[in-house]
Design a protein around this motif. Structure first.
Motif, mmCIF file in Angstrom:
data_model
loop_
_atom_site.group_PDB
_atom_site.id
_atom_site.type_symbol
_atom_site.label_atom_id
_atom_site.label_comp_id
_atom_site.label_asym_id
_atom_site.label_seq_id
_atom_site.Cartn_x
_atom_site.Cartn_y
_atom_site.Cartn_z
ATOM 1 N N TYR A 121 0.720 -1.140 -0.062
ATOM 2 C CA TYR A 121 -0.004 -0.097 0.160
ATOM 3 C C TYR A 121 0.783 1.137 -0.104
ATOM 4 O O TYR A 121 0.852 2.110 -0.778
ATOM 5 C CB TYR A 121 -0.968 -0.068 1.153
ATOM 6 C CG TYR A 121 -1.543 1.129 1.327
ATOM 7 C CD1 TYR A 121 -2.848 1.669 0.793
ATOM 8 C CD2 TYR A 121 -1.100 2.030 2.543
ATOM 9 C CE1 TYR A 121 -3.310 3.015 0.835
ATOM 10 C CE2 TYR A 121 -1.910 3.184 2.887
ATOM 11 C CZ TYR A 121 -2.956 3.703 2.053
ATOM 12 O OH TYR A 121 -3.371 4.969 2.104
ATOM 13 N N LEU A 124 2.824 1.864 -3.266
ATOM 14 C CA LEU A 124 1.791 2.302 -4.474
ATOM 15 C C LEU A 124 1.563 3.788 -4.394
ATOM 16 O O LEU A 124 1.368 4.604 -5.044
ATOM 17 C CB LEU A 124 0.374 1.455 -4.161
ATOM 18 C CG LEU A 124 0.644 0.085 -4.897
ATOM 19 C CD1 LEU A 124 -0.685 -0.790 -4.486
ATOM 20 C CD2 LEU A 124 0.882 0.066 -6.394
ATOM 21 N N LEU A 125 1.522 4.192 -2.951
ATOM 22 C CA LEU A 125 1.306 5.526 -2.570
ATOM 23 C C LEU A 125 2.392 6.423 -3.052
ATOM 24 O O LEU A 125 2.262 7.236 -4.027
ATOM 25 C CB LEU A 125 0.778 5.749 -1.112
ATOM 26 C CG LEU A 125 -0.380 5.466 -0.324
ATOM 27 C CD1 LEU A 125 -0.147 6.095 0.856
ATOM 28 C CD2 LEU A 125 -1.667 6.359 -1.278
ATOM 29 N N ARG A 129 -0.266 6.385 -6.766
ATOM 30 C CA ARG A 129 -1.602 5.925 -6.621
ATOM 31 C C ARG A 129 -2.390 6.756 -5.540
ATOM 32 O O ARG A 129 -1.818 7.104 -4.799
ATOM 33 C CB ARG A 129 -1.718 4.472 -6.441
ATOM 34 C CG ARG A 129 -0.821 3.576 -7.309
ATOM 35 C CD ARG A 129 -1.486 3.213 -8.697
ATOM 36 N NE ARG A 129 -0.879 2.214 -9.453
ATOM 37 C CZ ARG A 129 -1.486 1.895 -10.568
ATOM 38 N NH1 ARG A 129 -2.498 2.127 -11.018
ATOM 39 N NH2 ARG A 129 -1.002 0.894 -11.347
ATOM 40 N N ALA A 134 -4.837 2.463 -4.183
ATOM 41 C CA ALA A 134 -3.631 1.603 -3.560
ATOM 42 C C ALA A 134 -4.080 0.566 -2.332
ATOM 43 O O ALA A 134 -3.729 -0.387 -2.407
ATOM 44 C CB ALA A 134 -2.631 2.853 -2.642
#
Length: 230
Positions: A121, A124-125, A129, A134
Protein backbone atom coordinates in the motif's frame (compact mmCIF):
# COMPACT_ATOMS: atom_id res chain seq x y z
CA UNK A 1 -13.76 -24.76 -33.55
CA UNK A 2 -12.72 -25.46 -29.97
CA UNK A 3 -9.03 -25.03 -29.20
CA UNK A 4 -7.49 -27.81 -27.13
CA UNK A 5 -5.55 -26.60 -24.12
CA UNK A 6 -3.12 -28.89 -22.28
CA UNK A 7 -4.84 -30.46 -19.33
CA UNK A 8 -8.31 -29.54 -20.54
CA UNK A 9 -11.26 -31.71 -21.36
CA UNK A 10 -12.94 -34.86 -19.97
CA UNK A 11 -10.13 -37.07 -21.28
CA UNK A 12 -7.62 -35.52 -18.89
CA UNK A 13 -7.27 -38.52 -16.61
CA UNK A 14 -5.02 -38.03 -13.63
CA UNK A 15 -5.40 -41.05 -11.36
CA UNK A 16 -5.21 -44.63 -12.59
CA UNK A 17 -8.98 -45.02 -12.14
CA UNK A 18 -11.80 -42.89 -13.52
CA UNK A 19 -13.27 -42.56 -10.01
CA UNK A 20 -9.92 -41.40 -8.65
CA UNK A 21 -9.62 -38.84 -11.44
CA UNK A 22 -13.10 -37.51 -10.70
CA UNK A 23 -12.33 -37.25 -6.99
CA UNK A 24 -9.10 -35.35 -7.65
CA UNK A 25 -10.77 -32.79 -9.90
CA UNK A 26 -13.69 -32.35 -7.49
CA UNK A 27 -11.22 -31.82 -4.66
CA UNK A 28 -9.20 -29.26 -6.64
CA UNK A 29 -12.35 -27.31 -7.45
CA UNK A 30 -13.56 -27.43 -3.84
CA UNK A 31 -10.22 -26.07 -2.61
CA UNK A 32 -10.41 -23.33 -5.27
CA UNK A 33 -13.86 -22.41 -3.96
CA UNK A 34 -12.44 -22.25 -0.44
CA UNK A 35 -9.73 -19.95 -1.77
CA UNK A 36 -12.34 -17.58 -3.23
CA UNK A 37 -14.28 -17.59 0.04
CA UNK A 38 -11.07 -16.81 1.92
CA UNK A 39 -10.31 -13.86 -0.36
CA UNK A 40 -13.76 -12.44 0.39
CA UNK A 41 -13.24 -12.82 4.14
CA UNK A 42 -9.73 -11.33 4.10
CA UNK A 43 -10.89 -8.36 2.08
CA UNK A 44 -13.60 -7.82 4.69
CA UNK A 45 -10.89 -7.97 7.39
CA UNK A 46 -8.98 -5.31 5.47
CA UNK A 47 -11.68 -2.81 6.44
CA UNK A 48 -10.14 -2.85 9.93
CA UNK A 49 -7.04 -1.16 8.49
CA UNK A 50 -7.42 2.61 8.18
CA UNK A 51 -5.31 3.73 5.18
CA UNK A 52 -4.79 7.09 6.90
CA UNK A 53 -3.69 5.46 10.20
CA UNK A 54 -1.84 2.34 9.07
CA UNK A 55 0.50 2.00 12.04
CA UNK A 56 -2.26 2.53 14.59
CA UNK A 57 -4.71 0.08 13.03
CA UNK A 58 -2.43 -2.60 11.57
CA UNK A 59 -2.44 -4.73 14.74
CA UNK A 60 -6.21 -5.23 14.76
CA UNK A 61 -6.30 -6.01 11.05
CA UNK A 62 -3.44 -8.48 11.33
CA UNK A 63 -5.02 -10.39 14.22
CA UNK A 64 -8.32 -10.69 12.34
CA UNK A 65 -6.63 -11.76 9.09
CA UNK A 66 -4.49 -14.40 10.80
CA UNK A 67 -7.54 -15.77 12.59
CA UNK A 68 -9.34 -16.06 9.23
CA UNK A 69 -6.37 -17.85 7.66
CA UNK A 70 -6.00 -20.25 10.58
CA UNK A 71 -9.68 -21.19 10.51
CA UNK A 72 -9.80 -21.62 6.74
CA UNK A 73 -6.58 -23.63 6.80
CA UNK A 74 -8.28 -26.15 9.09
CA UNK A 75 -11.16 -26.38 6.62
CA UNK A 76 -8.68 -27.02 3.80
CA UNK A 77 -7.05 -29.84 5.77
CA UNK A 78 -10.44 -31.39 6.59
CA UNK A 79 -11.45 -31.33 2.92
CA UNK A 80 -8.11 -32.87 1.94
CA UNK A 81 -8.36 -35.67 4.52
CA UNK A 82 -11.82 -36.67 3.28
CA UNK A 83 -10.61 -36.63 -0.31
CA UNK A 84 -7.47 -38.64 0.42
CA UNK A 85 -9.40 -41.47 2.06
CA UNK A 86 -11.89 -41.66 -0.81
CA UNK A 87 -9.12 -41.43 -3.37
CA UNK A 88 -7.09 -44.26 -1.83
CA UNK A 89 -10.17 -46.49 -1.71
CA UNK A 90 -10.86 -45.74 -5.38
CA UNK A 91 -7.25 -46.43 -6.38
CA UNK A 92 -6.31 -49.46 -4.28
CA UNK A 93 -9.46 -50.41 -2.39
CA UNK A 94 -8.51 -49.52 1.18
CA UNK A 95 -8.36 -46.47 3.46
CA UNK A 96 -5.44 -45.70 5.79
CA UNK A 97 -4.78 -43.64 8.91
CA UNK A 98 -3.78 -40.10 7.95
CA UNK A 99 -1.24 -37.79 9.62
CA UNK A 100 -2.43 -34.83 11.65
CA UNK A 101 -2.71 -31.45 9.92
CA UNK A 102 0.29 -29.16 10.25
CA UNK A 103 -0.12 -25.87 12.16
CA UNK A 104 -0.09 -22.51 10.44
CA UNK A 105 3.49 -21.15 10.11
CA UNK A 106 2.63 -17.94 11.91
CA UNK A 107 5.76 -15.97 11.10
CA UNK A 108 5.60 -16.78 7.38
CA UNK A 109 1.88 -15.95 7.18
CA UNK A 110 2.42 -12.67 9.05
CA UNK A 111 5.22 -11.66 6.68
CA UNK A 112 3.10 -12.50 3.62
CA UNK A 113 0.18 -10.42 4.82
CA UNK A 114 2.26 -7.40 5.79
CA UNK A 115 4.46 -7.35 2.68
CA UNK A 116 1.55 -7.80 0.28
CA UNK A 117 -0.72 -5.53 2.34
CA UNK A 118 0.52 -2.41 4.21
CA UNK A 119 4.01 -2.44 2.67
CA UNK A 120 2.59 -2.66 -0.84
CA UNK A 121 0.00 0.00 0.00
CA UNK A 122 2.74 2.46 0.95
CA UNK A 123 4.78 1.55 -2.14
CA UNK A 124 1.78 2.23 -4.36
CA UNK A 125 1.23 5.59 -2.67
CA UNK A 126 4.88 6.46 -3.27
CA UNK A 127 4.41 5.52 -6.94
CA UNK A 128 1.61 8.06 -7.28
CA UNK A 129 -1.52 5.94 -6.77
CA UNK A 130 -4.42 7.46 -4.88
CA UNK A 131 -5.12 6.22 -1.36
CA UNK A 132 -8.33 4.49 -2.51
CA UNK A 133 -6.68 2.79 -5.47
CA UNK A 134 -3.63 1.74 -3.46
CA UNK A 135 -5.82 0.32 -0.69
CA UNK A 136 -7.90 -1.69 -3.15
CA UNK A 137 -4.83 -3.16 -4.84
CA UNK A 138 -3.03 -3.97 -1.58
CA UNK A 139 -6.15 -5.56 -0.15
CA UNK A 140 -6.30 -7.89 -3.15
CA UNK A 141 -2.64 -8.94 -3.08
CA UNK A 142 -2.67 -9.46 0.68
CA UNK A 143 -5.79 -11.60 0.41
CA UNK A 144 -4.41 -13.91 -2.29
CA UNK A 145 -1.18 -14.23 -0.31
CA UNK A 146 -3.31 -15.44 2.58
CA UNK A 147 -4.97 -18.08 0.43
CA UNK A 148 -1.60 -19.74 -0.21
CA UNK A 149 -1.26 -20.41 3.52
CA UNK A 150 -4.87 -21.59 3.69
CA UNK A 151 -4.63 -24.11 0.84
CA UNK A 152 -1.25 -25.28 2.12
CA UNK A 153 -3.18 -26.77 5.02
CA UNK A 154 -4.70 -29.31 2.64
CA UNK A 155 -1.65 -29.61 0.39
CA UNK A 156 0.68 -30.29 3.34
CA UNK A 157 -1.65 -33.00 4.63
CA UNK A 158 -1.80 -34.70 1.22
CA UNK A 159 1.98 -34.62 0.84
CA UNK A 160 2.45 -36.02 4.35
CA UNK A 161 -0.16 -38.72 3.65
CA UNK A 162 1.73 -39.82 0.54
CA UNK A 163 5.03 -39.84 2.42
CA UNK A 164 3.54 -42.01 5.18
CA UNK A 165 1.66 -44.35 2.84
CA UNK A 166 3.67 -47.56 2.21
CA UNK A 167 1.77 -48.12 -1.04
CA UNK A 168 2.28 -44.61 -2.45
CA UNK A 169 5.22 -43.93 -4.75
CA UNK A 170 5.08 -40.16 -4.40
CA UNK A 171 2.88 -37.21 -5.28
CA UNK A 172 2.23 -35.64 -8.66
CA UNK A 173 1.00 -32.13 -9.37
CA UNK A 174 -2.49 -31.56 -10.74
CA UNK A 175 -3.09 -28.10 -12.21
CA UNK A 176 -5.99 -26.17 -13.62
CA UNK A 177 -6.13 -26.01 -17.42
CA UNK A 178 -5.11 -22.34 -17.33
CA UNK A 179 -2.27 -22.63 -14.82
CA UNK A 180 0.88 -20.49 -15.06
CA UNK A 181 4.11 -21.61 -16.74
CA UNK A 182 5.79 -22.24 -13.38
CA UNK A 183 3.12 -24.73 -12.33
CA UNK A 184 3.06 -26.34 -15.78
CA UNK A 185 6.82 -26.85 -15.56
CA UNK A 186 6.54 -28.53 -12.16
CA UNK A 187 3.71 -30.76 -13.37
CA UNK A 188 5.73 -31.72 -16.45
CA UNK A 189 8.79 -32.63 -14.36
CA UNK A 190 6.90 -35.66 -13.02
CA UNK A 191 7.25 -37.28 -16.44
CA UNK A 192 11.02 -37.32 -15.92
CA UNK A 193 10.64 -38.79 -12.45
CA UNK A 194 11.27 -35.57 -10.52
CA UNK A 195 9.69 -35.51 -7.08
CA UNK A 196 10.14 -32.81 -4.45
CA UNK A 197 9.81 -33.15 -0.70
CA UNK A 198 7.45 -30.19 -0.52
CA UNK A 199 4.76 -28.72 -2.72
CA UNK A 200 5.74 -25.40 -4.26
CA UNK A 201 2.81 -23.02 -4.52
CA UNK A 202 2.61 -19.32 -5.30
CA UNK A 203 0.01 -16.80 -4.18
CA UNK A 204 -3.39 -17.54 -5.76
CA UNK A 205 -2.21 -21.02 -6.83
CA UNK A 206 -4.92 -23.68 -7.08
CA UNK A 207 -2.73 -26.69 -7.93
CA UNK A 208 -3.05 -29.78 -5.77
CA UNK A 209 -0.93 -32.90 -5.11
CA UNK A 210 -2.27 -36.34 -5.95
CA UNK A 211 -0.84 -39.60 -4.58
CA UNK A 212 0.58 -41.94 -7.17
CA UNK A 213 0.36 -45.71 -6.80
CA UNK A 214 1.88 -46.46 -10.21
CA UNK A 215 5.46 -45.68 -11.23
CA UNK A 216 7.01 -44.88 -14.57
CA UNK A 217 6.51 -42.08 -17.08
CA UNK A 218 3.69 -44.04 -18.73
CA UNK A 219 1.61 -43.38 -15.60
CA UNK A 220 2.11 -39.61 -15.70
CA UNK A 221 -1.08 -37.63 -16.13
CA UNK A 222 -2.14 -36.70 -19.62
CA UNK A 223 -1.86 -33.11 -18.47
CA UNK A 224 1.78 -33.61 -17.36
CA UNK A 225 2.68 -35.32 -20.64
CA UNK A 226 1.25 -32.43 -22.67
CA UNK A 227 3.03 -29.84 -20.56
CA UNK A 228 6.23 -31.89 -20.92
CA UNK A 229 5.84 -31.89 -24.71
CA UNK A 230 5.51 -28.11 -24.69
Amino acid sequence: PAVHRPGAGPGCLMASTLRGSQLTEAHRLLQARLSKNTVDQLQADWELLDPLRVDATMGGWLRAALATIEQQRKVSATIAARYQQRFRIAEIGKAINLPAPTPLPLEAATTSLIVQGPVRYRALLAAGRSSTEASTMASATSAVAGTRHVLNGGRDLLMAASDADPMALGSRRVCSAGCCAFCAMLAASWVDGASGDNFQAHDNCHCQPESSYEEGAQHATRQAKEFHAL
